[in-house]
Design a protein around this motif. Structure first.
Motif, PDB file in Angstrom:
ATOM      1  N   ALA A  12     -69.564  80.780 -26.669  1.00  0.00           N
ATOM      2  CA  ALA A  12     -68.582  80.299 -25.699  1.00  0.00           C
ATOM      3  C   ALA A  12     -68.964  78.932 -25.151  1.00  0.00           C
ATOM      4  N   ASP A  13     -67.962  78.129 -24.883  1.00  0.00           N
ATOM      5  CA  ASP A  13     -68.138  76.883 -24.140  1.00  0.00           C
ATOM      6  C   ASP A  13     -66.884  76.673 -23.304  1.00  0.00           C
ATOM      7  N   GLU A  14     -66.861  75.591 -22.550  1.00  0.00           N
ATOM      8  CA  GLU A  14     -65.724  75.345 -21.656  1.00  0.00           C
ATOM      9  C   GLU A  14     -64.427  75.202 -22.439  1.00  0.00           C
ATOM     10  N   SER A  15     -64.504  74.585 -23.614  1.00  0.00           N
ATOM     11  CA  SER A  15     -63.313  74.385 -24.441  1.00  0.00           C
ATOM     12  C   SER A  15     -62.722  75.710 -24.881  1.00  0.00           C
ATOM     13  N   LEU A  16     -63.582  76.662 -25.233  1.00  0.00           N
ATOM     14  CA  LEU A  16     -63.112  77.951 -25.730  1.00  0.00           C
ATOM     15  C   LEU A  16     -62.339  78.706 -24.646  1.00  0.00           C
ATOM     16  N   THR A  17     -62.926  78.809 -23.476  1.00  0.00           N
ATOM     17  CA  THR A  17     -62.302  79.625 -22.438  1.00  0.00           C
ATOM     18  C   THR A  17     -61.015  78.999 -21.895  1.00  0.00           C
ATOM     19  N   LYS A  18     -60.853  77.688 -22.044  1.00  0.00           N
ATOM     20  CA  LYS A  18     -59.645  77.026 -21.557  1.00  0.00           C
ATOM     21  C   LYS A  18     -58.561  76.918 -22.621  1.00  0.00           C
ATOM     22  N   ASN A  19     -58.926  77.066 -23.882  1.00  0.00           N
ATOM     23  CA  ASN A  19     -57.979  76.839 -24.972  1.00  0.00           C
ATOM     24  C   ASN A  19     -57.962  78.008 -25.950  1.00  0.00           C
ATOM     25  N   CYS A  20     -57.857  79.196 -25.403  1.00  0.00           N
ATOM     26  CA  CYS A  20     -57.897  80.382 -26.250  1.00  0.00           C
ATOM     27  C   CYS A  20     -56.585  81.158 -26.128  1.00  0.00           C
ATOM     28  N   THR A  21     -55.991  81.462 -27.274  1.00  0.00           N
ATOM     29  CA  THR A  21     -54.768  82.261 -27.331  1.00  0.00           C
ATOM     30  C   THR A  21     -55.094  83.653 -27.853  1.00  0.00           C
ATOM     31  N   MET A  22     -54.599  84.665 -27.155  1.00  0.00           N
ATOM     32  CA  MET A  22     -54.765  86.034 -27.634  1.00  0.00           C
ATOM     33  C   MET A  22     -53.619  86.360 -28.594  1.00  0.00           C
ATOM     34  N   ILE A  23     -53.969  86.820 -29.797  1.00  0.00           N
ATOM     35  CA  ILE A  23     -52.990  87.268 -30.783  1.00  0.00           C
ATOM     36  C   ILE A  23     -53.079  88.789 -30.882  1.00  0.00           C
ATOM     37  N   LEU A  24     -52.022  89.464 -30.478  1.00  0.00           N
ATOM     38  CA  LEU A  24     -51.991  90.925 -30.516  1.00  0.00           C
ATOM     39  C   LEU A  24     -51.190  91.377 -31.737  1.00  0.00           C
ATOM     40  N   CYS A  25     -51.811  92.146 -32.615  1.00  0.00           N
ATOM     41  CA  CYS A  25     -51.132  92.696 -33.799  1.00  0.00           C
ATOM     42  C   CYS A  25     -50.573  94.065 -33.428  1.00  0.00           C
ATOM     43  N   SER A  26     -49.252  94.218 -33.567  1.00  0.00           N
ATOM     44  CA  SER A  26     -48.589  95.436 -33.100  1.00  0.00           C
ATOM     45  C   SER A  26     -47.726  96.042 -34.201  1.00  0.00           C
ATOM     46  N   LEU A  27     -48.028  97.274 -34.582  1.00  0.00           N
ATOM     47  CA  LEU A  27     -47.227  97.986 -35.567  1.00  0.00           C
ATOM     48  C   LEU A  27     -45.847  98.271 -34.983  1.00  0.00           C
ATOM     49  N   VAL A  28     -44.810  97.947 -35.757  1.00  0.00           N
ATOM     50  CA  VAL A  28     -43.437  98.149 -35.296  1.00  0.00           C
ATOM     51  C   VAL A  28     -43.231  99.603 -34.868  1.00  0.00           C
ATOM     52  N   GLY A  29     -42.650  99.789 -33.687  1.00  0.00           N
ATOM     53  CA  GLY A  29     -42.374 101.130 -33.182  1.00  0.00           C
ATOM     54  C   GLY A  29     -43.416 101.670 -32.233  1.00  0.00           C
TER      55      GLY A  29
END
Length: 232
Positions: free
Chosen positions: A78-95
């Protein structure tokens, strides 16, 4: 598993993907870290769960995302760049989760930017088949323009067959900003050949005369008239 496909796409497009112990056993998670050659300094936290539901998504928003961020900040990479520029991608099965809960998740502004990639088992299987192990951006673009764009037209009109890979491919390209459209160069016909094929022998002779001389508009008209009269 959908998460494995996203990992492979990240690895093939200048990211280093490492397993991330988020501190919550109910989730499987990885972090995609941009390599030095990657000009895009956005990081991605890839998350899924076999127990994904409306209730779990709500819990993720209320407390689990904060726990993940806290553990991310304590990690060795981790560094300052990571915590400020991180997007969570959630994979979700349809239904497994309602559209309302997924929309609420994506619109939540706290702790991470958030995107959802929904998928069906048939879509995932179909996409893995056409990818054939090649996950780079160029190959994804080739699949986008498959069948000279006919597949895309079916997708737009809602007539694409159920279980096709294409809707999932569109979702991935929409949700992962580093997977981008590459404009295709237009294959223009040779204009000179096109013109010459449309002319008969007399026209070609006249065109050669015009092109071989420096003519004013008046002298060009005189030349054309003379040639026309000679062939009357």
């Amino acid at each position: 598993m959908m998460l494995n496909l996203i990992k492979d796409i990240c690895n093939a497009n200048n990211f280093r993907v490492i397993e991330f112990e988020c501190g919550l056993e109910i989730y499987t998670s990885y972090v995609a870290i941009p390599k030095e050659c990657n000009k895009n300094q956005e990081y991605f936290l890839l998350v899924t769960s076999d127990q994904l539901s409306d209730e779990l998504v709500e819990r993720l928003l209320v407390c689990d995302a904060e726990t993940m961020l806290d553990n991310l900040e304590k990690s060795s990479f981790a560094d300052e760049s990571l915590t400020k520029n991180c997007t969570m991608i959630l994979c979700s099965l349809v239904g497994s989760v309602s559209d309302h809960s997924l929309l609420k998740f994506e619109e939540n502004p706290y702790h991470f930017k958030k995107n959802v990639i929904s998928y069906s088992s048939d879509e995932l299987m179909s996409l893995n088949e056409v990818l054939s192990g090649d996950f780079c951006n160029e190959h994804l673009n080739l699949l986008m323009s498959a069948d000279s764009g006919q597949t895309f037209e079916k997708f737009k009109s809602g007539t694409i067959e159920e279980g096709s890979y294409f809707p999932l491919l569109i979702r991935i390209i929409t949700k992962l900003p580093f997977v981008h459209y590459i404009p295709q160069s237009n294959q223009l016909d040779n204009i000179e050949s096109f013109v010459m094929d449309a002319l008969d022998g007399q026209d070609i002779h006249l065109l050669d005369l015009i092109c071989s001389r420096e003519l004013t508009q008046e002298s060009m008209n005189t030349l054309i008239l003379g040639e026309w009269l000679n062939h009357e």
